[in-house]
Design a protein around this motif. Structure first.
Motif, PDB file in Angstrom:
ATOM      1  N   SER A 185       1.038  -1.283   0.290  1.00 36.65           N
ATOM      2  CA  SER A 185       0.001   0.106   0.036  1.00 36.65           C
ATOM      3  C   SER A 185       0.780   1.098   0.046  1.00 36.65           C
ATOM      4  O   SER A 185       1.974   1.436   0.981  1.00 36.65           O
ATOM      5  N   TYR A 186       0.330   2.235  -0.695  1.00 35.00           N
ATOM      6  CA  TYR A 186       1.206   3.483  -0.845  1.00 35.00           C
ATOM      7  C   TYR A 186       0.290   4.706  -0.552  1.00 35.00           C
ATOM      8  O   TYR A 186      -0.746   4.638  -0.856  1.00 35.00           O
ATOM      9  N   TRP A 187       0.601   5.542   0.109  1.00 32.46           N
ATOM     10  CA  TRP A 187       0.073   6.928   0.636  1.00 32.46           C
ATOM     11  C   TRP A 187       0.818   8.101   0.475  1.00 32.46           C
ATOM     12  O   TRP A 187       2.087   7.989   0.645  1.00 32.46           O
ATOM     13  N   ARG A 188       0.514   9.103  -0.064  1.00 31.97           N
ATOM     14  CA  ARG A 188       0.988  10.603  -0.136  1.00 31.97           C
ATOM     15  C   ARG A 188       0.112  11.262   0.801  1.00 31.97           C
ATOM     16  O   ARG A 188      -0.994  11.195   0.709  1.00 31.97           O
ATOM     17  N   ILE A 189       0.915  11.897   1.881  1.00 29.43           N
ATOM     18  CA  ILE A 189       0.399  12.707   2.718  1.00 29.43           C
ATOM     19  C   ILE A 189       0.747  14.272   3.078  1.00 29.43           C
ATOM     20  O   ILE A 189       1.831  14.507   2.376  1.00 29.43           O
ATOM     21  N   ASP A 190      -0.040  15.063   3.431  1.00 31.75           N
ATOM     22  CA  ASP A 190       0.485  16.300   3.826  1.00 31.75           C
ATOM     23  C   ASP A 190       0.943  16.535   5.127  1.00 31.75           C
ATOM     24  O   ASP A 190       1.100  15.448   5.838  1.00 31.75           O
ATOM     25  N   SER A 191       1.292  17.642   5.503  1.00 32.65           N
ATOM     26  CA  SER A 191       2.081  17.977   6.921  1.00 32.65           C
ATOM     27  C   SER A 191       0.859  17.496   8.107  1.00 32.65           C
ATOM     28  O   SER A 191       1.407  17.566   9.229  1.00 32.65           O
ATOM     29  N   GLN A 192      -0.241  17.644   7.650  1.00 36.90           N
ATOM     30  CA  GLN A 192      -1.263  17.416   8.987  1.00 36.90           C
ATOM     31  C   GLN A 192      -1.440  15.762   9.011  1.00 36.90           C
ATOM     32  O   GLN A 192      -2.436  15.252   9.745  1.00 36.90           O
ATOM     33  N   GLY A 193      -0.807  15.058   7.838  1.00 30.75           N
ATOM     34  CA  GLY A 193      -1.247  13.400   7.978  1.00 30.75           C
ATOM     35  C   GLY A 193      -2.115  13.320   7.234  1.00 30.75           C
ATOM     36  O   GLY A 193      -2.742  12.009   7.343  1.00 30.75           O
ATOM     37  N   ARG A 194      -2.983  13.847   6.479  1.00 30.00           N
ATOM     38  CA  ARG A 194      -3.905  13.836   5.603  1.00 30.00           C
ATOM     39  C   ARG A 194      -3.682  13.133   4.269  1.00 30.00           C
ATOM     40  O   ARG A 194      -2.584  13.473   3.676  1.00 30.00           O
ATOM     41  N   ILE A 195      -4.294  12.163   3.933  1.00 35.35           N
ATOM     42  CA  ILE A 195      -4.081  11.443   2.539  1.00 35.35           C
ATOM     43  C   ILE A 195      -4.221  12.267   1.439  1.00 35.35           C
ATOM     44  O   ILE A 195      -5.428  12.765   1.240  1.00 35.35           O
ATOM     45  N   VAL A 196      -3.166  12.302   0.541  1.00 35.89           N
ATOM     46  CA  VAL A 196      -3.404  13.246  -0.587  1.00 35.89           C
ATOM     47  C   VAL A 196      -3.774  12.200  -1.836  1.00 35.89           C
ATOM     48  O   VAL A 196      -4.579  12.442  -2.770  1.00 35.89           O
ATOM     49  N   SER A 197      -3.261  11.049  -1.962  1.00 38.18           N
ATOM     50  CA  SER A 197      -3.305   9.985  -2.800  1.00 38.18           C
ATOM     51  C   SER A 197      -2.938   8.894  -2.186  1.00 38.18           C
ATOM     52  O   SER A 197      -2.144   8.809  -1.160  1.00 38.18           O
ATOM     53  N   SER A 198      -3.557   7.630  -2.632  1.00 32.31           N
ATOM     54  CA  SER A 198      -3.017   6.158  -2.294  1.00 32.31           C
ATOM     55  C   SER A 198      -3.419   5.159  -3.504  1.00 32.31           C
ATOM     56  O   SER A 198      -4.045   5.357  -4.419  1.00 32.31           O
ATOM     57  N   TYR A 199      -2.762   4.117  -3.205  1.00 31.69           N
ATOM     58  CA  TYR A 199      -2.864   3.031  -3.889  1.00 31.69           C
ATOM     59  C   TYR A 199      -2.438   1.722  -3.498  1.00 31.69           C
ATOM     60  O   TYR A 199      -1.635   1.685  -2.670  1.00 31.69           O
ATOM     61  N   HIS A 200      -3.467   0.550  -3.583  1.00 30.99           N
ATOM     62  CA  HIS A 200      -3.101  -0.525  -2.658  1.00 30.99           C
ATOM     63  C   HIS A 200      -3.153  -1.688  -3.758  1.00 30.99           C
ATOM     64  O   HIS A 200      -3.842  -1.581  -4.992  1.00 30.99           O
ATOM     65  N   GLN A 201      -2.164  -2.469  -3.700  1.00 33.61           N
ATOM     66  CA  GLN A 201      -1.733  -3.590  -4.546  1.00 33.61           C
ATOM     67  C   GLN A 201      -1.929  -5.022  -3.850  1.00 33.61           C
ATOM     68  O   GLN A 201      -1.265  -5.072  -2.890  1.00 33.61           O
ATOM     69  N   GLN A 202      -2.470  -5.773  -4.453  1.00 33.33           N
ATOM     70  CA  GLN A 202      -2.486  -7.290  -3.738  1.00 33.33           C
ATOM     71  C   GLN A 202      -2.253  -8.373  -4.845  1.00 33.33           C
ATOM     72  O   GLN A 202      -2.738  -8.139  -5.910  1.00 33.33           O
ATOM     73  N   MET A 203      -1.062  -9.084  -4.658  1.00 33.80           N
ATOM     74  CA  MET A 203      -0.860  -9.927  -5.748  1.00 33.80           C
ATOM     75  C   MET A 203      -1.477 -11.106  -5.499  1.00 33.80           C
ATOM     76  O   MET A 203      -2.175 -11.714  -4.413  1.00 33.80           O
ATOM     77  N   PRO A 204      -2.039 -12.021  -6.704  1.00 30.81           N
ATOM     78  CA  PRO A 204      -2.605 -13.259  -6.705  1.00 30.81           C
ATOM     79  C   PRO A 204      -1.719 -14.287  -5.967  1.00 30.81           C
ATOM     80  O   PRO A 204      -0.818 -14.171  -5.523  1.00 30.81           O
ATOM     81  N   GLU A 205      -2.463 -15.349  -5.939  1.00 26.71           N
ATOM     82  CA  GLU A 205      -2.036 -16.563  -4.988  1.00 26.71           C
ATOM     83  C   GLU A 205      -0.958 -17.192  -5.302  1.00 26.71           C
ATOM     84  O   GLU A 205      -0.931 -17.184  -6.645  1.00 26.71           O
ATOM     85  N   GLY A 206       0.086 -17.456  -4.724  1.00 31.33           N
ATOM     86  CA  GLY A 206       1.221 -18.065  -5.217  1.00 31.33           C
ATOM     87  C   GLY A 206       2.308 -16.919  -5.207  1.00 31.33           C
ATOM     88  O   GLY A 206       3.685 -17.296  -5.547  1.00 31.33           O
ATOM     89  N   PHE A 207       2.076 -15.682  -5.270  1.00 34.10           N
ATOM     90  CA  PHE A 207       3.097 -14.574  -5.131  1.00 34.10           C
ATOM     91  C   PHE A 207       3.531 -14.342  -3.767  1.00 34.10           C
ATOM     92  O   PHE A 207       2.844 -14.191  -2.778  1.00 34.10           O
ATOM     93  N   ASN A 208       4.857 -13.882  -3.632  1.00 36.00           N
ATOM     94  CA  ASN A 208       5.386 -13.809  -2.359  1.00 36.00           C
ATOM     95  C   ASN A 208       6.266 -12.732  -2.347  1.00 36.00           C
ATOM     96  O   ASN A 208       7.147 -12.222  -3.408  1.00 36.00           O
ATOM     97  N   LEU A 209       6.359 -11.841  -1.361  1.00 36.46           N
ATOM     98  CA  LEU A 209       7.471 -10.471  -1.501  1.00 36.46           C
ATOM     99  C   LEU A 209       8.491 -10.861  -1.020  1.00 36.46           C
ATOM    100  O   LEU A 209       8.659 -11.680  -0.113  1.00 36.46           O
ATOM    101  N   ILE A 210       9.760 -10.472  -1.824  1.00 40.63           N
ATOM    102  CA  ILE A 210      10.814 -10.821  -1.285  1.00 40.63           C
ATOM    103  C   ILE A 210      11.697  -9.645  -1.278  1.00 40.63           C
ATOM    104  O   ILE A 210      12.876  -9.797  -0.390  1.00 40.63           O
ATOM    105  N   ALA A 211      11.507  -8.503  -1.628  1.00 40.18           N
ATOM    106  CA  ALA A 211      12.251  -7.479  -1.411  1.00 40.18           C
ATOM    107  C   ALA A 211      11.400  -6.139  -1.682  1.00 40.18           C
ATOM    108  O   ALA A 211      10.284  -6.173  -2.596  1.00 40.18           O
ATOM    109  N   SER A 212      11.711  -5.019  -1.087  1.00 42.86           N
ATOM    110  CA  SER A 212      11.026  -3.871  -1.375  1.00 42.86           C
ATOM    111  C   SER A 212      11.839  -2.778  -1.371  1.00 42.86           C
ATOM    112  O   SER A 212      12.914  -2.657  -0.586  1.00 42.86           O
TER     113      SER A 212
END
Length: 845
Positions: free
Chosen positions: A251-278
């Motif tokens: 999940s990705y968020w852009r926030i302002d100085s007050q912690g308010r969300i400016v934009s966001s994006y959420h990604q979920q990989m299909p079954e069988g995918f595994n996170l190995i680095a980021s």
């Protein structure tokens, strides 16, 4: 009676003569025994120096120090001090109260570093003062294990997660706790990060919580998908992006100085995918087919596949600026890639075996600017690499067990490393401490100490000595089989040394010109100098047969004709090496645009602090501590020095150097005046002081020249290079753009050639050598590849090294390399030949 007395007198004389003879024999035997003992001690010194050098190379510093202390004091010289210096490369060393060192983190201001134990049962956090190694603060332990820690963006605070899963904020000036943030609902915090606005934390749920740094109060929460379980956190400390990662969620968020969300994006990989680095920008997933996929966390965009990165990657890490990715495969090959293009930037080129490379690289860390990479692993050596060339810059030796972690300081000037014994070491990371950037090559000169004589080396294997006052020739030193590459006078002026392409080093009497002795170097020697006392000689050599290869410097004892030490000093040919007047430094200059300063500790015992009866190791350690204190103070610890500017590769020549166009030239002869970056009579090979390497096109006719029924405008050269071009890769541009055509045409004819340097060439002998990119008026672009074997000979300048035909191109001009008219070289079979022709080809679009 007289006769008897006379006889007795003769007998006494005989006995006296016999006694004198026996005494002389005894003295000679005693002298021979002493000389034999001296020779044995000298031989022992040679062996101990070689052994210490080998032990340092293997990283066994303790044994190396022991061997150096056992070296006979009367034979110690620069090489002994050099090896002693290499045993004290760390600025300081400290024992951490942990079985082994895990994470290492520098504060943003570089003045503090924090370490965390590696073992699961050891969670003690230590904070050290970078400049002197003083421990400032320690926290936690087996009963209150620190899970995670980080410095604030200004370094004024340190946040940690304690054994209860709570976040604690500490002031880094007085180490007073400012706030404690307890976990809600029993969910312990797992990761905590600062950005310029607030603190972000995750606790294994689908939420990222933001806290005010001044009050410790919650100011906002960022929610991902309900099924997400975030355990990793990436925060842009200078910006406004926050990335939370789970095993299959990002999940990705852009926030302002007050912690308010400016934009966001959420990604979920299909079954069988595994996170190995980021990283803050990219996520690497392993698919069900065990292939790798890289995506942008802010958009979900899948990046182009990286060639060679589909499977079998055991480790990878991103650079801090997200522009590079370092990978190590199960095939033992370590590569650096450019993002997002996926272009392979370099392969780590180590002199270690592949098996040792694999075992020695367990952790990677980029410097902040991405220009260097530090590696640790199952060896005692920490290594620093250049991410442009893949070459090793420094090997940091001094750990007594397997290294576990290393990290760069934010300004890139320091590396901190830890090992399995719980030892923390701080090093100067920049190879500029012994290598300083310069922009020109260095040349050799030989003048006698009194300034009255000058020695000159000649291509015929002869060195001549001239009187500098009258200009008359004094001596002609003949004996070498090839070009004399360097000459030098010994400091007292009694000897002259010459070196040659024949690998021989010859010593001559400076008065008579008689040869005294000869030594054999490991390669082609090109520079000579002597220590101020004349007891040691410094030479420069390359291992390859024609002077292009691994560059090194050799230390000799000329009186006995013995090589004592060999040091691999640069990544490209060394053109000059000299001893400092103080005798404790060697300075080198190379075509890799680096000047080297190679340090040595003193080799006289009286130069070390302490009492004569004190242990030598104790005295040398005291000296090393004071040396680094003065060194760091002189370099102004608090001042940030920007990295030296690199030399551009455009190298445009002044336009007035190019001959004017013939008035009869028409639009069909394209005007390349603004694109030329070399002249016809200038060599493109950097070793211009070796005539046999003087490739140029001075024999090619100029002006309007008809070649195979086509009239070309010949006045200069558009010279290109690539990353595989070895020693001269920094000499020319990798591409030239903006060549104007601006007319309709049916056929475009190119005049081109290629230089591939014989057996030392590192690129392929077939396939694409270069290409032309054609931009049309409608905005389209077409690439015309130049292929070896089709548009060029595979080895265009070296007959006998490759195929002799270009299937779709015409050889329109042949000429001899002008520098070879009076010389000779060797062909592939090792036979001497004068047939190294130059050829140009015509290709048609």
């Amino acid at each position: 009676m007289e006769v008897l007395l006379h006889a007795a007198g003769k007998a006494e004389d005989f006995m006296e003569d016999q006694a004198v003879g026996l005494s002389q024999v005894a003295e000679e035997n005693e002298k021979a025994a002493r000389e034999s003992q001296i020779q044995a001690q000298r031989q022992l010194y040679y062996s101990q120096i070689q052994l210490a050098d080998q032990l340092i190379e293997e990283g066994d510093i303790d044994r190396a120090l022991q061997v150096l202390t056992e070296c006979p004091a009367q034979y110690r010289h620069w090489e002994w001090g050099r090896l002693l210096y290499l045993c004290h490369q760390d600025v300081w060393s400290a024992k951490v109260d942990s079985p082994s060192v895990g994470d290492i983190l520098f504060s943003p201001s570089n003045n503090q570093l924090a370490t965390l134990g590696k073992d699961p049962g050891d969670g003690r956090l230590h904070v050290w003062q970078t400049q002197n190694g003083k421990e400032l603060w320690a926290y936690g332990g087996q009963t209150n294990r620190v899970i995670s820690s980080c410095f604030s963006t200004d370094g004024a605070e340190l946040a940690l997660i304690d054994g209860q899963g709570a976040i604690e904020l500490w002031n880094t000036q007085n180490w007073i706790q400012r706030h404690q943030i307890d976990p809600a609902d029993g969910e312990k915090f797992r990761k905590v990060k600062f950005n310029r606005y607030c603190i972000a934390a995750v606790n294994g749920s689908s939420r990222v919580t933001l806290f005010d740094t001044n009050t410790g109060h919650e100011i906002a929460s960022l929610d991902g998908k309900p099924t997400a379980k975030f355990t990793r956190l990436q925060v842009d400390s200078d910006g406004d992006s926050i990335v939370a990662l789970g095993q299959v969620d990002a999940s990705y968020w852009r926030i302002d100085s007050q912690g308010r969300i400016v934009s966001s994006y959420h990604q979920q990989m299909p079954e069988g995918f595994n996170l190995i680095a980021s990283d803050k920008e990219y996520v690497v997933w392993r698919t069900a087919e065990r292939k790798l996929e890289i995506s942008r966390v802010a958009t979900g965009e899948i990046l182009p596949t990286l060639s060679g990165l589909q499977e079998g990657i055991s480790k990878l890490v991103f650079s801090p600026d997200n522009r590079l990715l370092c990978t190590m495969g199960v095939n033992n090959i370590t590569k650096v890639w450019e993002l997002p293009s996926g272009r392979e930037r370099c392969v780590i080129k180590s002199n270690l075996s592949r098996a040792r490379i694999r075992s020695s690289f367990s952790r990677f860390r980029f410097s902040v600017d991405g220009k260097r990479l530090v590696t640790t692993g199952n060896t005692r050596v920490v290594r620093i690499w250049d991410t442009s060339s893949g070459l090793e810059l420094r090997a940091l030796k001094g750990h007594r067990d397997i290294t576990t972690e290393a990290n760069f300081s934010p300004d890139g000037r320091w590396v901190a490393s830890g090992d399995e014994t719980g030892t923390l070491k701080l090093w100067r990371s920049d190879h500029g401490r012994e290598l300083l950037e310069h922009s020109n090559w260095l040349w050799d000169v030989a003048v006698s100490p009194d300034g009255k004589r000058m020695a000159v080396g000649l291509p015929q294997g002869i060195a001549k000595v001239w009187d500098t006052t009258t200009g008359s020739e004094l001596l002609s030193l003949e004996g070498h089989d090839s070009l004399v590459t360097a000459v030098a006078f010994i400091p007292d002026g009694t000897l002259i040394v010459t070196v040659s392409l024949d690998h021989k080093i010859r010593l001559w009497n400076a008065e008579s010109g008689n040869e005294i002795s000869m030594m054999t170097s490991r390669g082609v020697t090109r520079s000579i100098d002597f220590s101020p006392d004349g007891e040691r000689m410094l030479t420069v050599y390359s291992e390859a047969t024609e002077g292009i290869g691994t560059p090194s410097i050799e230390i000799w004892e000329p009186k006995y004709g013995r090589e004592l030490l060999s040091i691999k000093a640069h990544s490209d040919s060394i053109q000059k090496a000299v001893w400092s007047r103080s005798g404790d430094r060697i300075i080198t200059g190379s075509t890799d645009r680096m000047a080297g300063v190679w340090e040595s500790f003193p080799y006289h015992l009286e130069d070390y602090p302490g009492q004569p009866d004190d242990p030598l190791l104790q005295r040398t350690q005291l000296y090393a501590t004071e040396y680094w204190r003065q060194r760091i103070s002189a370099e102004n610890f608090t001042t940030h020095r920007p990295a030296p500017k690199t030399s551009p590769k455009t190298l445009r020549i002044p336009r007035d150097w190019v001959a004017s166009r013939d008035p009869n030239s028409g639009p069909e002869q394209l005007d390349l005046t603004e694109s030329y970056n070399a002249l016809l009579d200038v060599t493109w090979h950097p070793r211009m002081f070796f005539p046999m390497f003087g490739f140029d096109l001075s024999e090619l006719p100029t002006g309007l020249v008809t070649l195979s029924d086509v009239i070309f405008d010949v006045r200069g050269v558009v010279q290109l290079t690539d990353d595989r071009s070895g020693d001269w890769k920094n000499s020319f541009a990798t591409r030239v753009s903006g060549i104007k055509v601006e007319q309709k045409l049916k056929r475009l004819q190119f005049l081109h050639g290629v230089n591939i340097y014989g057996p030392d060439y590192k690129g392929p002998l077939s396939g694409q050598a270069a290409s032309y990119l054609m931009n049309y008026a409608d905005g389209s672009q077409v690439e015309f590849p130049i292929l070896n074997g089709r548009d060029l000979l595979k080895m265009a300048w070296w007959p006998g090294w490759g195929q002799e035909t270009a299937t779709e191109a015409t050889i329109v001009w042949r000429g001899m390399n002008p520098a070879l008219k009076s010389g000779s070289t060797r062909d592939q079979a090792g036979k001497r030949t004068n047939k190294r022709e130059l050829r140009l080809f015509k290709s048609v679009w």
